[in-house]
Design a protein around this motif. Structure first.
Motif, PDB file in Angstrom:
ATOM      1  N   ASP A 103       0.812  -1.219   0.000  1.00  0.00           N
ATOM      2  CA  ASP A 103       0.000   0.000   0.000  1.00  0.00           C
ATOM      3  C   ASP A 103       0.844   1.267   0.000  1.00  0.00           C
ATOM      4  OD1 ASP A 103      -2.390  -1.348  -0.187  1.00  0.00           O
ATOM      5  OD2 ASP A 103      -2.605  -1.556   1.966  1.00  0.00           O
ATOM      6  N   GLY A 104       1.929   1.246  -0.762  1.00  0.00           N
ATOM      7  CA  GLY A 104       2.758   2.432  -0.923  1.00  0.00           C
ATOM      8  C   GLY A 104       3.766   2.649   0.181  1.00  0.00           C
ATOM      9  N   VAL A 105       3.834   1.740   1.152  1.00  0.00           N
ATOM     10  CA  VAL A 105       4.780   1.883   2.259  1.00  0.00           C
ATOM     11  C   VAL A 105       5.920   0.891   2.055  1.00  0.00           C
ATOM     12  CG1 VAL A 105       5.104   1.756   4.757  1.00  0.00           C
ATOM     13  CG2 VAL A 105       2.925   2.588   3.816  1.00  0.00           C
ATOM     14  N   GLN A 106       7.129   1.433   1.911  1.00  0.00           N
ATOM     15  CA  GLN A 106       8.296   0.597   1.681  1.00  0.00           C
ATOM     16  C   GLN A 106       8.669  -0.159   2.955  1.00  0.00           C
ATOM     17  OE1 GLN A 106      11.692   2.819   0.408  1.00  0.00           O
ATOM     18  NE2 GLN A 106      12.926   1.015   0.021  1.00  0.00           N
ATOM     19  N   PHE A 107       9.024  -1.435   2.808  1.00  0.00           N
ATOM     20  CA  PHE A 107       9.431  -2.242   3.952  1.00  0.00           C
ATOM     21  C   PHE A 107      10.771  -1.763   4.496  1.00  0.00           C
ATOM     22  CE2 PHE A 107       7.161  -6.596   3.362  1.00  0.00           C
ATOM     23  CZ  PHE A 107       5.941  -5.963   3.365  1.00  0.00           C
ATOM     24  N   ALA A 108      10.922  -1.866   5.806  1.00  0.00           N
ATOM     25  CA  ALA A 108      12.230  -1.660   6.422  1.00  0.00           C
ATOM     26  C   ALA A 108      13.113  -2.840   6.018  1.00  0.00           C
ATOM     27  CB  ALA A 108      12.088  -1.599   7.943  1.00  0.00           C
ATOM     28  N   TYR A 109      14.425  -2.627   6.026  1.00  0.00           N
ATOM     29  CA  TYR A 109      15.351  -3.671   5.589  1.00  0.00           C
ATOM     30  C   TYR A 109      15.156  -4.955   6.396  1.00  0.00           C
ATOM     31  CZ  TYR A 109      19.426  -6.379   4.459  1.00  0.00           C
ATOM     32  OH  TYR A 109      20.242  -7.402   4.069  1.00  0.00           O
ATOM     33  N   GLU A 110      14.883  -4.851   7.682  1.00  0.00           N
ATOM     34  CA  GLU A 110      14.706  -6.043   8.517  1.00  0.00           C
ATOM     35  C   GLU A 110      13.532  -6.893   8.017  1.00  0.00           C
ATOM     36  OE1 GLU A 110      14.800  -2.859   9.835  1.00  0.00           O
ATOM     37  OE2 GLU A 110      16.937  -3.001  10.274  1.00  0.00           O
ATOM     38  N   ASN A 111      12.463  -6.239   7.569  1.00  0.00           N
ATOM     39  CA  ASN A 111      11.310  -6.979   7.043  1.00  0.00           C
ATOM     40  C   ASN A 111      11.619  -7.570   5.668  1.00  0.00           C
ATOM     41  OD1 ASN A 111       9.761  -6.375   9.298  1.00  0.00           O
ATOM     42  ND2 ASN A 111       9.063  -4.467   8.413  1.00  0.00           N
ATOM     43  N   TYR A 112      12.317  -6.796   4.839  1.00  0.00           N
ATOM     44  CA  TYR A 112      12.691  -7.290   3.515  1.00  0.00           C
ATOM     45  C   TYR A 112      13.610  -8.505   3.640  1.00  0.00           C
ATOM     46  CZ  TYR A 112      15.103  -7.728  -0.902  1.00  0.00           C
ATOM     47  OH  TYR A 112      15.639  -8.241  -2.046  1.00  0.00           O
ATOM     48  N   ALA A 113      14.604  -8.422   4.531  1.00  0.00           N
ATOM     49  CA  ALA A 113      15.620  -9.469   4.662  1.00  0.00           C
ATOM     50  C   ALA A 113      15.149 -10.667   5.470  1.00  0.00           C
ATOM     51  CB  ALA A 113      16.883  -8.876   5.298  1.00  0.00           C
ATOM     52  N   SER A 114      13.974 -10.597   6.060  1.00  0.00           N
ATOM     53  CA  SER A 114      13.463 -11.699   6.872  1.00  0.00           C
ATOM     54  C   SER A 114      13.421 -12.992   6.053  1.00  0.00           C
ATOM     55  CB  SER A 114      12.052 -11.362   7.371  1.00  0.00           C
ATOM     56  OG  SER A 114      11.449 -12.506   7.923  1.00  0.00           O
TER      57      SER A 114
END
Length: 170
Positions: A103-114
């Motif tokens: 919904d237009g909100v970029q993930f934080a790196y911790e969420n992306y790298a999970s």
């Protein structure tokens, strides 16, 4: 689609301007107004205006693309979409993907790298949007996938055509 240097600019900079973008717009089309169509059987689901079994995307072996998926289906309980991409028949050629925004909100790196990113189902309610980085299989070929679990059990078939010279993303 929300664009800007903080998101798109960084993605394009990281990919040296080579990141192709695909918009997958999922919708239900009926000649009846929404309130009149409920209870009259399944409403056809289309992706980018294309009916079931006709959606085709072409990628090079190993290529990474940005897929922006919009759930424009209607109906409270009918419009839920659950993504993964399921190979048909099940085989060794999965689509590898990582969710990078919702919904237009970029993930934080911790969420992306999970480690669960790209492995757990992504649930999209009507009007939800997700951005995925998707990598094609490294082997050329024509692969068939069920594209998510769509409203009322309809499955959209995605044909991924992988051809051309391989790309080695770094």
């Amino acid at each position: 689609i929300i664009r800007g240097d903080e998101y798109d600019g960084k993605l394009q900079s990281f990919s040296k301007g080579q990141l192709k973008e695909k918009l997958l717009f999922i919708q239900q089309i009926t000649p009846l107004p929404n309130l009149m169509s409920s209870g009259r059987g399944p409403t056809p689901v289309f992706v980018n205006g294309v009916s079931n079994k006709n959606l085709q995307i072409t990628m090079r072996p190993g290529e990474v693309q940005l897929w922006r998926i919009v759930n424009a289906t209607a109906g409270a309980g009918q419009g839920k979409i659950t993504l993964p991409f399921t190979a048909v028949p099940a085989g060794p050629k999965p689509i590898v993907y990582k969710q990078i925004a919702q919904d237009g909100v970029q993930f934080a790196y911790e969420n992306y790298a999970s480690p669960v990113n790209g492995k757990n189902a992504i649930v999209m309610m009507p009007a939800n949007r997700v951005d995925l980085l998707v990598q094609a299989p490294s082997t050329p070929g024509c692969f068939t996938y069920i594209f998510g679990t769509l409203p009322r059990g309809q499955g959209q078939v995605l044909t991924l055509v992988v051809n051309g010279s391989p790309i080695n993303p770094t």
